[in-house]
Motif scaffolding. Structure first.
Motif, PDB file in Angstrom:
ATOM      1  N   ASN A 330      39.442 -15.285  30.565  1.00 43.79           N
ATOM      2  CA  ASN A 330      38.384 -15.671  30.571  1.00 43.79           C
ATOM      3  C   ASN A 330      37.358 -15.791  30.653  1.00 43.79           C
ATOM      4  O   ASN A 330      36.525 -16.723  30.744  1.00 43.79           O
ATOM      5  N   TYR A 331      36.925 -14.779  29.756  1.00 43.99           N
ATOM      6  CA  TYR A 331      35.529 -14.286  29.713  1.00 43.99           C
ATOM      7  C   TYR A 331      35.083 -13.776  28.316  1.00 43.99           C
ATOM      8  O   TYR A 331      34.567 -14.698  27.519  1.00 43.99           O
ATOM      9  N   PHE A 332      36.108 -13.188  27.893  1.00 44.69           N
ATOM     10  CA  PHE A 332      35.225 -12.679  26.246  1.00 44.69           C
ATOM     11  C   PHE A 332      36.242 -13.565  25.750  1.00 44.69           C
ATOM     12  O   PHE A 332      35.700 -13.933  24.293  1.00 44.69           O
ATOM     13  N   GLY A 333      37.907 -14.131  26.208  1.00 42.36           N
ATOM     14  CA  GLY A 333      38.457 -15.119  25.270  1.00 42.36           C
ATOM     15  C   GLY A 333      38.129 -16.160  24.969  1.00 42.36           C
ATOM     16  O   GLY A 333      37.460 -16.474  23.880  1.00 42.36           O
ATOM     17  N   VAL A 334      37.080 -16.972  26.285  1.00 39.94           N
ATOM     18  CA  VAL A 334      36.317 -18.277  25.360  1.00 39.94           C
ATOM     19  C   VAL A 334      35.347 -18.259  25.039  1.00 39.94           C
ATOM     20  O   VAL A 334      35.088 -18.541  24.013  1.00 39.94           O
ATOM     21  N   GLN A 335      34.883 -16.878  25.185  1.00 38.84           N
ATOM     22  CA  GLN A 335      33.831 -16.498  23.748  1.00 38.84           C
ATOM     23  C   GLN A 335      33.563 -17.203  22.666  1.00 38.84           C
ATOM     24  O   GLN A 335      33.830 -16.979  21.998  1.00 38.84           O
ATOM     25  N   ALA A 336      35.221 -15.807  22.487  1.00 35.96           N
ATOM     26  CA  ALA A 336      35.737 -15.149  20.974  1.00 35.96           C
ATOM     27  C   ALA A 336      36.224 -16.366  20.645  1.00 35.96           C
ATOM     28  O   ALA A 336      35.635 -16.994  19.119  1.00 35.96           O
TER      29      ALA A 336
END
Length: 718
Positions: A330-336
């Motif tokens: 929800n943090y790293f994946g969404v930005q990537a």
């Protein structure tokens, strides 16, 4: 005899490579490639700009067009053609204001005119995720939250505690201060009723509250770190989407036309939970129930007890598994994902990579977090990497890149170094990381442009620096080519650390040190990768880079999953080796740690080495090495990558005082050659000879010295 490139041919090939690199820069579909020697040689002398080192370029004070142009020209003159743009203090236009973005637009245009590249820091200082204070000011509902001890109530023997609890209260526990034993308490309909047995008791009431890690913000008049600008809720995808809207989308409006061209991507910095509490988000209990099949709330207060029961430790490990999963997606994946959709890369490093138990406490799981990002990284600050110290943690970032099929791993280096390095020492620090798989350099030892004063100073203005910068650019380029070639997987015990087993971390680092000192390269492999992305192909486990592991070492651990054990057993049945070094696991979790199977595990199919050492029988069980030295030399480290038609080796003598001379046997076929990254020249190696699939050659390394050795055909145009 030295060979030099034909100039016309070089220009032709270099032009092709530059055109290709521009079209692919920031590509969301970065892939490991297998170029030929000719293709790599064409760009060796002057690598594509995108591979170059970058300076962290802080904009303090009134940074005008003249200041921007002057600094860019100074950078370029020192062989630095990539900058990482960071907001600073006292700027004429506040961070994220229209004036700020107009300045960025100007800088990007000036960079484009100079054929330079730009990384954009995604925050007004650090850690990433507070959008320059906008969450506190505009979206307080999406601020970071945590479970915290809200009240401590002393209760005497025989006394009854009866209390109506606020809706934020999720759990309660009673701790006997005499022996630190505890009792989990029941909350029904927001009511707590409990009569204390014999003992000296303290009841802890745990509730969820808005809590944030400290932030250093450009809009903070104190210029210090505090909680006045809250981070977003890293576990909530809505909060991350709002962060992107506050920051990334605004850049897109002003400079989106240069995404994937002049602008390579967004740079994140140290997102973590440095809080007095435990990460929480409103939907986590429902998610926990879905993943683990039980209600964790009765256990939650126990996570704050001075001495956890075995049952509480297991429930806490389950909680860490769930919140780290949410953090990853929800943090790293969404930005990537957003960066990929916009032809950009997302590079980020975490916090406390040099102290993995502390990282696990505040980040959850290094490898989960890095699974989605386009360029995993580490941070070298406070002289963490320095002669005389053993700090192999750059292998975390390179291992993650290898596991997840990412061609590059980066280092942020030299911030807050107590001993300011000389040029030679700075190069040593970077070579130490290069040989552990890092292949992108971000230099922090650069004072910001402040009130019109140039940011270049110290060793950056020395006579040696342009040559060293060119060396770093070439080294980064070469080490980004081909596929990683380490054949050993070293299991990383994150799940055991969730259970409080910090000894597992100490043991795995000791094994890592021993392997590297024996010239046996490896990658750390995490639990999730072992159970999912690694594919059993013939007698090897293949990662997303196409790299094949032919042996797996398990350090002393408390737990390893049932799925991992089954995969490892299949691996052994395919003809390869699994070594359990030291104590064997006592817990084999399936869906949960709470209900994990206990007791001895049948590991008769594996090689068991109770000492935990790399004994002769362990060494013999490992794959045939690709590097053999005729005498022990712990100071010499190496990394190996495979091109389409050649093997490339990078050697580093880490000693700052001892010269080492030996005979080396390197796996590969063809002409042995030295590629000099300092000069861009290529020469053959006198005295090299082929023997049974290896090339024997003399290896002589002065203190601090590095060497690129290629085994394969000579470039056709030299």
């Amino acid at each position: 005899m030295k060979y030099y490139f034909n100039f016309i041919t070089l220009v032709f090939f270099l032009s092709l490579v530059l055109i290709q690199s521009k079209s692919e820069a920031g590509s969301p579909n970065q892939e490991i490639t297998s170029p030929s020697v000719d293709e790599v040689a064409a760009a060796f002398s002057s690598p594509p700009v995108e591979y170059g080192m970058t300076f962290y370029w802080g904009w303090d004070g009134n940074v005008t067009k003249e200041v921007i142009a002057r600094d860019m020209d100074a950078f370029k003159a020192r062989n630095v053609r990539v900058v990482t743009l960071e907001p600073g203090y006292g700027m004429s236009s506040p961070y994220l204001s229209p004036g700020w973005f107009e300045s960025v637009k100007l800088a990007v245009e000036l960079a484009r005119q100079r054929d330079m590249r730009v990384w954009l820091v995604d925050e007004g200082k650090y850690p990433s995720g507070f959008a320059g204070g906008k969450f506190s000011a505009e979206r307080p509902d999406l601020r970071m939250q945590a479970l915290v001890v809200a009240d401590r109530i002393t209760v005497s023997s025989g006394e009854t505690l009866s209390r109506k609890l606020p809706p934020e209260t999720v759990s309660a526990i009673a701790v006997n201060k005499a022996d630190d034993s505890n009792q989990m308490l029941t909350i029904e309909d927001a009511q707590l009723n409990w009569t204390a047995p014999e003992g000296d008791w303290q009841v802890l009431l745990v509730e969820h509250q808005f809590r944030t890690s400290q932030t250093r913000a450009v809009n903070n008049p104190s210029r210090g770190k505090d909680t006045s600008n809250s981070l977003c809720d890293y576990l909530d995808p809505e909060a991350t989407t709002q962060f992107i809207e506050f920051v990334h989308e605004q850049y897109k409006k002003y400079v989106g036309s240069e995404f994937g061209r002049t602008i390579l991507g967004f740079r994140g910095d140290e997102p973590d939970y440095s809080i007095r509490g435990i990460p929480w988000t409103p939907k986590i209990f429902d998610e926990f129930q879905k993943q683990k099949g039980y209600d964790v709330r009765p256990y939650a207060a126990g996570f704050f007890a001075p001495r956890l029961t075995d049952e509480q430790k297991r429930a806490k490990a389950d909680y860490w598994d769930v919140w780290s999963d949410l953090f990853s997606k929800n943090y790293f994946g969404v930005q990537a994902k957003w960066c990929a959709q916009n032809n950009l890369q997302y590079l980020v490093h975490l916090n406390k990579e040099d102290n993995m138990p502390k990282l696990v406490e505040g980040e959850g799981d290094f490898f989960k977090d890095m699974r989605h990002v386009q360029m995993p990284g580490v941070d070298a600050i406070w002289n963490q990497i320095w002669p005389g110290q053993v700090t192999d943690y750059p292998k975390y970032a390179s291992s993650a890149a290898h596991l997840f099929g990412k061609p590059r791993a980066f280092t942020e280096s030299f911030a807050a170094y107590r001993t300011q390095p000389t040029v030679q020492q700075a190069k040593w620090v970077l070579d130490y990381q290069f040989v552990r798989g890092i292949n992108m350099v971000e230099v922090m030892f650069v004072p910001a442009s402040s009130n019109g004063k140039t940011g270049l100073s110290g060793w950056l203005m020395s006579e040696q620096f342009p040559d060293v910068a060119a060396y770093i650019n070439r080294t980064s380029y070469i080490l980004s080519q081909g596929r990683p070639a380490a054949q050993i997987a070293l299991y990383h015990p994150t799940t055991s650390m969730w259970l409080g087993d910090d000894e597992a971390n100490t043991s795995v680092l000791a094994i890592a040190k021993s392997l590297l000192e024996r010239q046996r390269d490896f990658d750390f492999v995490d639990e999730e990768a072992l159970c999912s992305i690694l594919k059993l192909e013939g007698p090897a486990l293949t990662n997303l880079s196409g790299q094949q592991y032919r042996a797996v070492i398990i350090p002393p651990v408390t737990a390893i999953s049932k799925t991992a054990v089954e995969r490892l057993h299949q691996f052994v049945n395919a003809g390869r080796k699994v070594i359990f070094a030291g104590r064997t696991p006592s817990l084999i979790p399936d869906k949960t740690f709470l209900n994990a199977a206990e007791g001895p595990v049948d590991l008769s199919w594996a090689l068991l080495e109770p000492s935990g050492e790399l004994t002769d029988r362990v060494i013999e069980a490992l794959p045939q090495p690709d590097v053999l030295l005729n005498e022990p030399c712990p100071d010499i480290k190496y990394t190996h990558r495979k091109l389409r038609d050649a093997d490339l080796y990078f050697f580093f003598n880490e000693s700052t005082s001892d010269k080492h001379t030996c005979t080396a046997f390197l796996a590969g076929k063809g002409q042995a050659q030295i590629w000099d990254a300092m000069t861009g020249r290529i020469e053959t190696i006198d005295g090299a000879a082929s023997e049974n699939g290896f090339v024997r050659l003399p290896l002589e390394l002065e203190p601090y010295e590095t060497r690129f050795v290629f085994i394969g055909p000579l470039p056709s145009d030299i």
